[in-house]
Motif scaffolding. Structure first.
Motif, PDB file in Angstrom:
ATOM      1  N   ARG A  65      19.933 -35.929  19.338  1.00 31.14           N
ATOM      2  CA  ARG A  65      19.912 -35.234  18.044  1.00 31.14           C
ATOM      3  C   ARG A  65      21.262 -34.587  17.756  1.00 31.14           C
ATOM      4  N   HIS A 115      13.949 -33.391  15.975  1.00 33.93           N
ATOM      5  CA  HIS A 115      14.417 -34.761  15.794  1.00 33.93           C
ATOM      6  C   HIS A 115      13.239 -35.612  15.328  1.00 33.93           C
ATOM      7  N   ASP A 158      19.665 -42.067  16.888  1.00 35.21           N
ATOM      8  CA  ASP A 158      18.228 -42.323  16.768  1.00 35.21           C
ATOM      9  C   ASP A 158      17.573 -42.412  18.143  1.00 35.21           C
ATOM     10  N   ALA A 173      10.208 -35.108  20.378  1.00 38.87           N
ATOM     11  CA  ALA A 173      11.208 -35.206  19.308  1.00 38.87           C
ATOM     12  C   ALA A 173      10.938 -34.176  18.214  1.00 38.87           C
ATOM     13  N   ARG A 233      17.280 -34.106  22.816  1.00 38.45           N
ATOM     14  CA  ARG A 233      18.129 -33.043  22.269  1.00 38.45           C
ATOM     15  C   ARG A 233      19.596 -33.463  22.227  1.00 38.45           C
TER      16      ARG A 233
END
Length: 256
Positions: free
Chosen positions: A53, A103, A58, A98, A50
């Motif tokens: 993101r 993400h 990445d 993710a 988090r």
């Protein structure tokens, strides 16, 4: 030239923290996130993803042996098919976290002893890289120089991002020198910076034996658990930018 600045993060466990992840996430462009086997746990993984993101960084799965006590740096003798399943399990864990966080997992890397063994042994690299391709053929394999991993990735249709480990010594074949040898981990900041400058200047690294080895690296890796990692990351970032290069994650590099 675009250069990715990468760090191994999320390597704590429960209330125990390792490294300064939050500070490093202000400096890097991509993160290899421990997936709970050599280090990490679901809460740490989610927090790391988090934060990444929110900062446009990445994330990739940092896949290792099931060896928290040894931090994944002890070789383990395991059935290859079983080990391939462990690789998929760890990829799935980070990909799921993710996705829930909005993400995307862009890459993966093999950690510690698992990475060293796969890099030196084509018969091990092949099934492990195949497991990565079967899981997600769009993933980029982030790896130090290795003919075994590069060859397996080519056969599986995966991209490889060659990563330069600025604080680790290389042998004449481009493999990492075992940690048990003297000066295999380079702790002197000036020496690390000179290695980075040489890589950026002429694309070479001086090996453990003193030879010059060509290295077409698109990423520079920092170990988040190394003392002084944040200051070193900041200095390396400044070096890269002062040399006229851009800090860009591998997934967004034009030549990736």
């Amino acid at each position: 030239m675009d250069i990715d600045l990468n760090a191994d993060l999320g390597e704590g466990y429960g209330p125990w923290r390792m490294g300064e992840d939050e500070a490093l996430l202000e400096l890097v462009s991509s993160a290899n996130v421990a997936c709970g086997f050599h280090a990490g746990d679901p809460v740490i993984m989610e927090r790391t993803v988090r934060t990444a993101r929110a900062r446009g960084i990445d994330v990739g799965a940092h896949v290792g042996f099931p060896d928290r006590q040894g931090f994944g740096r002890r070789p383990m003798q395991m059935d290859t098919a079983e080990l391939a399943s462990f690789v998929v399990y760890q990829l799935g864990a980070l990909a799921g976290i993710a996705r829930a966080a909005g993400h995307r997992m862009t890459h993966m890397s093999f950690h510690g002893a698992l990475g060293n063994m796969a890099a030196a042994d084509a018969s091990l690299a092949e099934p492990l890289v195949r497991a990565v391709a079967d899981f997600d053929s769009t993933l980029i394999v982030s790896s130090s120089t290795s003919r075994a991993i590069e060859g397996a990735a080519a056969r599986c249709g995966l991209r490889v991002a060659t990563t330069f480990l600025a604080d680790r010594a290389y042998d004449d074949q481009g493999l990492l020198v075992p940690r048990k040898l003297p000066d295999s981990v380079i702790k002197d900041e000036a020496a690390v910076l000179e290695r980075v400058r040489r890589l950026l200047r002429d694309g070479t690294v001086t090996t453990y034996s003193g030879k010059s080895l060509a290295m077409n690296a698109r990423s520079i890796l920092l170990h988040g658990d190394t003392p002084g990692a944040v200051a070193l990351a900041r200095t390396i970032r400044n070096e890269v930018e002062a040399a006229g290069h851009r800090i860009v994650p591998i997934s967004r590099q034009v030549h990736a």
